[in-house]
Design a protein around this motif. Sequence first.
Motif, mmCIF file in Angstrom:
data_model
loop_
_atom_site.group_PDB
_atom_site.id
_atom_site.type_symbol
_atom_site.label_atom_id
_atom_site.label_comp_id
_atom_site.label_asym_id
_atom_site.label_seq_id
_atom_site.Cartn_x
_atom_site.Cartn_y
_atom_site.Cartn_z
ATOM 1 N N LEU A 97 73.417 41.648 62.379
ATOM 2 C CA LEU A 97 74.446 41.310 63.355
ATOM 3 C C LEU A 97 73.839 40.595 64.556
ATOM 4 N N ASN A 98 72.751 41.119 65.074
ATOM 5 C CA ASN A 98 72.078 40.504 66.215
ATOM 6 C C ASN A 98 71.638 39.084 65.894
ATOM 7 N N TYR A 99 71.105 38.893 64.704
ATOM 8 C CA TYR A 99 70.599 37.579 64.268
ATOM 9 C C TYR A 99 71.705 36.536 64.213
ATOM 10 N N ILE A 100 72.792 36.837 63.520
ATOM 11 C CA ILE A 100 73.810 35.808 63.298
ATOM 12 C C ILE A 100 74.629 35.555 64.556
ATOM 13 N N PHE A 101 74.865 36.594 65.385
ATOM 14 C CA PHE A 101 75.585 36.371 66.633
ATOM 15 C C PHE A 101 74.774 35.486 67.579
ATOM 16 N N LYS A 102 73.461 35.682 67.596
ATOM 17 C CA LYS A 102 72.604 34.846 68.458
ATOM 18 C C LYS A 102 72.625 33.391 67.976
ATOM 19 N N HIS A 103 72.586 33.205 66.669
ATOM 20 C CA HIS A 103 72.646 31.832 66.156
ATOM 21 C C HIS A 103 74.001 31.210 66.468
ATOM 22 N N PHE A 104 75.057 31.937 66.194
ATOM 23 C CA PHE A 104 76.421 31.430 66.333
ATOM 24 C C PHE A 104 76.741 31.099 67.794
ATOM 25 N N MET A 108 78.571 34.857 80.076
ATOM 26 C CA MET A 108 78.060 35.820 79.096
ATOM 27 C C MET A 108 79.206 36.444 78.315
ATOM 28 N N LEU A 109 79.045 36.516 77.007
ATOM 29 C CA LEU A 109 80.042 37.120 76.124
ATOM 30 C C LEU A 109 79.587 38.528 75.755
ATOM 31 N N LEU A 110 80.499 39.493 75.892
ATOM 32 C CA LEU A 110 80.202 40.865 75.495
ATOM 33 C C LEU A 110 80.864 41.147 74.153
ATOM 34 N N VAL A 111 80.091 41.671 73.226
ATOM 35 C CA VAL A 111 80.603 42.018 71.896
ATOM 36 C C VAL A 111 80.565 43.533 71.736
ATOM 37 N N TYR A 112 81.742 44.102 71.508
ATOM 38 C CA TYR A 112 81.774 45.531 71.173
ATOM 39 C C TYR A 112 81.715 45.669 69.646
ATOM 40 N N THR A 113 80.849 46.535 69.180
ATOM 41 C CA THR A 113 80.750 46.830 67.759
ATOM 42 C C THR A 113 80.348 48.283 67.585
ATOM 43 N N THR A 145 74.745 24.491 57.703
ATOM 44 C CA THR A 145 74.630 24.315 59.148
ATOM 45 C C THR A 145 73.764 23.099 59.446
ATOM 46 N N CYS A 146 74.055 22.450 60.572
ATOM 47 C CA CYS A 146 73.225 21.335 61.043
ATOM 48 C C CYS A 146 72.521 21.726 62.332
ATOM 49 N N THR A 147 72.340 23.022 62.504
ATOM 50 C CA THR A 147 71.635 23.560 63.666
ATOM 51 C C THR A 147 70.367 24.262 63.202
ATOM 52 N N PRO A 148 69.203 23.899 63.721
ATOM 53 C CA PRO A 148 67.977 24.616 63.341
ATOM 54 C C PRO A 148 68.123 26.111 63.563
ATOM 55 N N PHE A 149 67.579 26.905 62.641
ATOM 56 C CA PHE A 149 67.732 28.357 62.715
ATOM 57 C C PHE A 149 66.461 29.038 62.232
ATOM 58 N N TYR A 150 66.297 30.290 62.603
ATOM 59 C CA TYR A 150 65.125 31.056 62.207
ATOM 60 C C TYR A 150 65.354 31.720 60.853
ATOM 61 N N VAL A 192 75.709 39.533 74.602
ATOM 62 C CA VAL A 192 75.124 40.874 74.634
ATOM 63 C C VAL A 192 76.037 41.798 73.844
ATOM 64 N N PHE A 193 75.505 42.954 73.450
ATOM 65 C CA PHE A 193 76.247 43.878 72.596
ATOM 66 C C PHE A 193 76.415 45.224 73.282
ATOM 67 N N SER A 194 77.480 45.921 72.904
ATOM 68 C CA SER A 194 77.707 47.259 73.412
ATOM 69 C C SER A 194 78.399 48.097 72.341
ATOM 70 N N THR A 195 78.036 49.359 72.295
ATOM 71 C CA THR A 195 78.716 50.316 71.405
ATOM 72 C C THR A 195 79.525 51.321 72.232
ATOM 73 N N LYS A 196 79.662 51.044 73.544
ATOM 74 C CA LYS A 196 80.372 51.954 74.448
ATOM 75 C C LYS A 196 81.707 51.353 74.854
ATOM 76 N N VAL A 197 82.761 52.072 74.573
ATOM 77 C CA VAL A 197 84.118 51.580 74.841
ATOM 78 C C VAL A 197 84.345 51.352 76.324
#
Length: 430
Positions: free
Chosen positions: A13-20, A1-6, A345-350, A30-35
């Motif tokens: 942001l949620n959309y493109i990170f999930k696709h990527f 699992m990758l943690l992204v701090y933003t 992109t050559c990956t199906p996306f929403y 997963v995302f976090s706004t807590k240092v």
Amino acid sequence: MLLVYTHKVTPRLNYIFKHFFVRILQIPVVFSTKVDEFVAHNGPKITYSKSPLGSEFFIRSHDLLFDQGINDIDINILNWETVPCFFPAGEASSIPFDIFAASFYLISRYEEYLPHVQDMHERFPVEESLAFKNNFLEKPLVDIWAYKFLEHLKEKFPTYNYKKRNFKLISTIDVDTAFAYKHKGVMRSLGGYFLDIFSFRFVNMWHRLLTNLNLREDHYNTFSKLLDIKKEYNVPTLFFFLIGDYTTFDKNISFSNNKFRSLIKSVADYAKIGFKPSYFSLKNDEKRKKEKLRLEGIINTPIVFSRQHFLRLIIPETYRNLIDLDIQEDYTMGYAKHVGFRASTCTPFYFYDLDFEIKTPLKLFPFALMDTSLKDSMELSNKESLQKIIDLKNEVQKVDGTFISIFHNETLSENEKWKGWGAIYKEMLS
């Protein structure tokens, strides 16, 4: 699992990170706004914000993923080693550009919301696209970025168990005209004979006569051949049937013709059937709904995927209309006049609706090429066409993506125009 701090988690942001990460790189995110939560995390982690917290893996963010609405954005193309990129991020960033904002710009088709001149069929012209203007249309750039990013991630977090996705190939067949001569009714058949005579197409008239007298097979009736190839190469094959009323741009057999209905049923026994809304249904809700019900009535199965006739796609209206019809997958994402990757992109996306700032349930399957683009629009020879197909397929294989092609049933007819294209089709699948 990758943690992204933003500093802020937005729908974009949620959309493109999930696709990527999830759909391309197979990495849960997963995302976090807590240092403190970010600092305590032991697995792979990155910071996506305006400034780093320390010496961690850091991507300096562009404002795009934190904005709302549509704005005219200045884009200057740079290079990340040998790969085009844009939205520079500065020296502090681990990657020299905001890879996520750039990916969102391309995949959301942001540029198609901006003012532009449509072509004669009310389509977004390929010449207007950023990819065409900057010579990366024939590369799945977002997937290439992702794989390059992955190499940097592996250097930073070498012990993480990275998964790999598998290359996929999907063949799609458009059935705009199921038969060249047969089952067209008395008036259309007589009109065809007169047109052949006045155009001095006597060979064509002879073929028409022999076909109508059942002395030879209609050369557009290649469905058994296509299904045999599907079985031989074990390739997923989808058939899109045009079933609208006869017009200048819709010239298939009448949906009420028993031979046509039997053909659709027989194909549906061995392959998936998709819906191809007629040319003039683009802005006609009732016509579109009526045609979908026609096809469902023939195969007695709900229709859940589609492709627009003439690739008439107006974003976001067309996709909203398909969602209202309970369409789950659409295969229109590409250009009619040129091969390549319309959404880079050559990956199906929403589909992400920029007006409402939501990820929709409609999944888009971008295609890489169409037979008529190679033959008619780009005017390539058979040899050149095959080489272009191989090049595009290789690009997709490098990033383990999904390679989707569009052929028509008449392409395998081996008539004068399509001589040799049966071999090209098989070579593409091999």
